[in-house]
Design an enzyme around this catalytic site. Sequence first.
Site, short mmCIF file in Angstrom:
data_model
loop_
_atom_site.label_atom_id
_atom_site.label_comp_id
_atom_site.label_asym_id
_atom_site.label_seq_id
_atom_site.Cartn_x
_atom_site.Cartn_y
_atom_site.Cartn_z
N GLU A 314 0.85 -1.19 0.00
CA GLU A 314 0.00 0.00 0.00
C GLU A 314 0.88 1.23 0.00
O GLU A 314 1.89 1.28 0.71
CB GLU A 314 -0.88 0.09 1.26
CG GLU A 314 -2.07 -0.81 1.34
CD GLU A 314 -2.88 -0.55 2.61
OE1 GLU A 314 -2.69 0.53 3.22
OE2 GLU A 314 -3.66 -1.42 2.99
N GLU A 368 -13.52 5.52 0.23
CA GLU A 368 -14.37 4.58 0.98
C GLU A 368 -15.02 5.33 2.15
O GLU A 368 -14.35 5.69 3.12
CB GLU A 368 -13.53 3.41 1.48
CG GLU A 368 -12.90 2.61 0.35
CD GLU A 368 -11.87 1.62 0.85
OE1 GLU A 368 -12.27 0.61 1.48
OE2 GLU A 368 -10.67 1.85 0.64
N LYS A 371 -14.86 4.08 6.17
CA LYS A 371 -13.62 3.81 6.90
C LYS A 371 -13.58 4.67 8.16
O LYS A 371 -13.86 5.87 8.11
CB LYS A 371 -12.39 4.09 6.03
CG LYS A 371 -12.22 3.11 4.88
CD LYS A 371 -10.81 3.10 4.34
CE LYS A 371 -9.87 2.44 5.33
NZ LYS A 371 -8.50 2.32 4.79
N GLU A 377 -8.76 9.24 5.91
CA GLU A 377 -8.94 7.80 5.68
C GLU A 377 -10.01 7.52 4.63
O GLU A 377 -9.99 6.48 3.98
CB GLU A 377 -9.31 7.11 6.99
CG GLU A 377 -8.16 6.98 7.98
CD GLU A 377 -7.08 6.05 7.46
OE1 GLU A 377 -7.41 4.99 6.88
OE2 GLU A 377 -5.89 6.39 7.63
#
Length: 472
Positions: A314, A368, A371, A377
């Site tokens: 990542e 997203e 999250k 985030e």
Amino acid sequence: MSIDDYTKSLYQVAAEFSLPPPHKLLSSPQLHCRTFHVLPRAAHVALTMPLLLLLLMLLLPAEPEATSSALLGISYGRVANNLPPTTSALQLLAGLGLGRVRLYDADPATLRAFANTGVELIVGVPDECLAAVSTPSGASSWVRSVIQPALPATKIAILTVGNEVLTGDNSSALSRSLLPAMQCIHDALAQLGLDKQVAVTTAHNLGVLATSYPPSSAYFRKDLLPILCPILDFHARTGSPFLVNAYPYFAYAGDSTGVDLDYALLEPGHGGVPDPSSGLHYPNMLVAQVDAVYHAIAAANRAAARAVEVRVSETGWPSAGDANETGATPQNAARYNGNVMRLVSEGKGTPLRPDGALRVYMFALFNENMKPGPSSERNYGLFKPDGTPAYELSYRLPKENTTSGAGGGGITVAGGNNGHGDGPQDAGYYSISASPKANVVSYAFRSCLLLSVVSWSMLCIDSFSVKAFTFA
């Protein structure tokens, strides 16, 4: 390759192998073998069938060529309630020219969606499943019921057992199950003859390091060594990579006055930072972080250090964040992810390991919205849930990625030119270039040329005694 080139190639092959030229095969009134007659019609069929095949291939829709051997991939997280179906995600992946994807679970429907696409997957074993697969029977049941049915249609290359287990909120409870789960899953794969096809590993946070600067002084936290050293032995024994989630963003956000922004953004014009102990020069923070992990592995387990490859599972940069999250802007995100693409597409290694190309998974495909944590985030995606870009990327993957062995296609913002003379694309999306179709056409010509030569050669031999033609 044009039809004229195709015809010319047939004549060149004829001359090289002393075969009758094509026009004689097609015009000779009598073609004699020593044991049987071959009618001119047969020669026509042998030479025209490949051309008909070529026309059929050209009429079929061109599928984007998956670049599964490329060095760059992307994480496909799905902690959200507003994401499009996986079929839409596949279109975006094709537009990016990416053929490697990291999944964080083994949802059967998602695995089926990737079947027969050529996309190579890292599939996650979620943290909550570690205890269940840390026994031989539990691991065997999971592999047989979830992974084996997906193969070989779905190309699963790696299984990641947990994510950031040693530094996560439940590290004390999960750490004891980590290596047993990795070993049991590997053994379950081996029992099915799949251990050479599917590797087993886990992904770590850079928090496993006690220090990372300078890279040559890096070492693992002492409290984690009893767990990490056997894991390194496992990697060396099975040949699986050591995965690390590396984020220069966190270093910059935590010390924006002490960390140069351009160094953290991987800007190619930055002068770099020297490592005073090793004498190596680091042009950007990402490669420095990777080499810090290599040095930590060597300090903990020198034998394993010679065999274990470090890959970035990542890395990314948020395009938005809370007021106190310094640097979380769409401009910085575009610069960072564009520079990651540029860096990896060069096919180079790190200063410590220059001969091994750096392999990286960008984070992430989508924003997203579910999250937990700070706003950043929920804003790491290249795309918004509706499929539109979160920002304009500052780099395009090359049309021909010579390091990948497969055509990748270029990245372009919808509505603009893709850089290969193909004109505007559908509004609002990144789109792939025409290079995959060109590769399909080129392959079709080569295939048909080969079929013509084979068919034509069969006309020139006796089907029983394998003797050449003689002409009346």
